[in-house]
Design a protein around this motif. Structure first.
Motif, mmCIF file in Angstrom:
data_model
loop_
_atom_site.group_PDB
_atom_site.id
_atom_site.type_symbol
_atom_site.label_atom_id
_atom_site.label_comp_id
_atom_site.label_asym_id
_atom_site.label_seq_id
_atom_site.Cartn_x
_atom_site.Cartn_y
_atom_site.Cartn_z
ATOM 1 N N ASN A 90 0.186 -4.749 9.258
ATOM 2 C CA ASN A 90 1.110 -3.972 8.543
ATOM 3 C C ASN A 90 2.390 -4.431 9.224
ATOM 4 O O ASN A 90 2.913 -3.864 10.341
ATOM 5 C CB ASN A 90 0.905 -2.503 8.877
ATOM 6 C CG ASN A 90 1.790 -1.390 8.245
ATOM 7 O OD1 ASN A 90 2.422 -1.763 7.355
ATOM 8 N ND2 ASN A 90 1.902 -0.269 8.543
ATOM 9 N N MET A 139 1.258 -5.079 3.866
ATOM 10 C CA MET A 139 0.128 -5.645 4.650
ATOM 11 C C MET A 139 0.144 -7.094 4.265
ATOM 12 O O MET A 139 -0.081 -7.491 3.081
ATOM 13 C CB MET A 139 -1.245 -4.921 3.857
ATOM 14 C CG MET A 139 -1.082 -3.261 3.993
ATOM 15 S SD MET A 139 -0.882 -2.525 5.805
ATOM 16 C CE MET A 139 -2.800 -2.961 6.145
ATOM 17 N N VAL A 172 0.779 -1.252 -0.006
ATOM 18 C CA VAL A 172 -0.163 -0.023 0.259
ATOM 19 C C VAL A 172 0.916 1.248 0.045
ATOM 20 O O VAL A 172 1.663 1.181 0.945
ATOM 21 C CB VAL A 172 -1.009 -0.029 1.183
ATOM 22 C CG1 VAL A 172 -1.612 1.294 1.262
ATOM 23 C CG2 VAL A 172 -1.802 -1.239 1.078
ATOM 24 N N ARG A 200 -5.210 1.961 3.469
ATOM 25 C CA ARG A 200 -5.413 0.663 4.119
ATOM 26 C C ARG A 200 -6.630 0.224 4.537
ATOM 27 O O ARG A 200 -7.172 0.897 5.626
ATOM 28 C CB ARG A 200 -4.236 0.681 5.156
ATOM 29 C CG ARG A 200 -2.838 0.801 4.712
ATOM 30 C CD ARG A 200 -2.013 0.918 6.180
ATOM 31 N NE ARG A 200 -1.979 2.225 6.434
ATOM 32 C CZ ARG A 200 -1.175 2.785 7.617
ATOM 33 N NH1 ARG A 200 -0.274 1.872 8.015
ATOM 34 N NH2 ARG A 200 -1.433 4.035 8.061
#
Length: 257
Positions: free
Chosen positions: A128, A114, A101, A178
Motif C-alpha cells: 500500500n 496497492m 482501493v 484490501r
C-alpha cells in the motif's frame, strides 16, 4: 366465642409446613445463580482486559522497533504474531499492475494505491504505497514513481468486511477492501506471493505533501473491558442486595399478617 383450632405457625406459609422454607430456597437459588453468572462475566472481562493490554503493548513495541526483513511466503503469518510488525523490502514496483482501493482517511475520501513489489528475494508482496484523493486515482494524474524502491512499513493482513463495507468486484475493478489474494489474482500475478501486504511509511526525504501519502495507518484498539468488568461486578453485588431486600420484605409481610 368459640376459639379456632391452634394452627402451628409453620403451616401458615403456602398452605403447608414447608411452604415458607421452599419459597426462601427458591429465592436464594435464583439470586445466587444470578450472582454467579454476573461474577463469571466480570472475571471473563478482567481476563480480556489483561489480554487486550498485552496486545496493545506488543503492537506498540512492534510499530516502533527496527524493521526486519519481510517474511517469505513459506512463513505462517498470524495476527497475534505478525500484525503491525515493522518490515522492510527492496525490489521493483509493478506500477502497471497497481490497484486503487476505496479509502476514507483523515485527509478525506479517496483511494489506497496497492502496487505489487517484486522483491530482490524472489517473491512478490503487495504494498500500500499510500493515499491519493479522488482526482488522483489514475496513474497519469500523479508524478511518475521510480520502479526500483526500498520499502519500510507495517505488515498488515486482509481487512475484514464490516456490515457497511461493500464486497469487492474484481470484474468491474471496484475494490472496497484490501484483500491480498483477490487483488493479486485479478492482476495476474504468478509465482511466490506473500499472504500479507505492507502499509508503506514515508522515508526521511519524502516530501510532506507528496502523493501517494504514506504513513496514514491507524492503529487503534478499543479497550472498554474494565468498564464492562465493573458493570458485571456491580450487577453481581446488586443481585445479592436484591436478595436481601426480597427476603427482608417477605419477613416484614409475615410479621404484619
Amino acid at each position: 366465642m368459640t376459639e379456632g383450632p391452634n394452627i402451628p405457625s409453620a403451616q401458615v406459609e403456602g398452605g403447608h409446613p414447608k411452604g415458607g422454607r421452599l419459597w426462601r430456597i427458591m429465592v436464594v437459588t435464583v439470586f445466587l445463580f444470578l450472582f454467579a453468572g454476573f461474577m463469571g462475566l466480570g472475571i471473563w472481562q478482567v481476563q480480556r482486559l489483561a489480554w487486550k493490554t498485552a496486545l496493545i503493548e506488543r503492537v506498540d513495541n512492534r510499530i516502533h522497533a527496527a524493521p526486519v526483513d519481510a517474511p517469505a511466503p513459506d512463513v505462517t503469518i498470524t495476527r497475534n504474531d505478525h500484525e503491525y510488525l515493522r518490515v522492510k523490502a527492496t525490489g521493483r514496483f509493478r506500477h502497471d499492475l497497481e490497484t486503487p482501493v476505496k479509502a476514507v482517511t483523515d485527509l478525506g475520501p479517496g483511494w489506497w494505491i496497492m502496487t505489487p513489489l517484486e522483491t530482490d528475494r524472489g517473491f512478490t508482496v503487495l504494498v500500500n504505497r499510500g493515499f491519493v484523493p479522488a482526482e488522483m486515482k489514475l496513474p497519469e494524474s500523479r508524478p511518475a514513481a521510480p520502479e526500483q524502491a526500498a520499502v519500510t512499513g507495517l505488515l498488515r493482513l486482509d481487512e475484514g468486511h464490516s456490515g457497511f463495507m461493500r464486497d469487492n468486484d474484481p470484474a468491474a475493478n471496484n475494490w472496497y477492501a484490501r484483500e491480498v489474494k483477490a487483488i493479486l489474482d485479478a492482476r495476474g500475478v504468478t509465482g511466490e506471493t506473500a499472504s500479507y501486504f505492507i502499509d508503506a511509511q514515508p522515508t526521511a526525504d519524502t516530501p510532506a505533501d507528496s502523493y501517494p501519502r504514506a504513513g496514514l495507518t491507524v492503529v487503534r484498539f478499543a479497550n472498554s473491558h474494565l468498564v464492562y468488568a465493573l458493570t458485571w461486578f456491580g450487577l453481581a453485588g446488586g443481585s445479592l442486595f436484591g436478595m436481601v431486600l426480597v427476603l427482608r420484605e417477605r419477613r416484614r409481610h409475615r410479621q404484619n399478617v
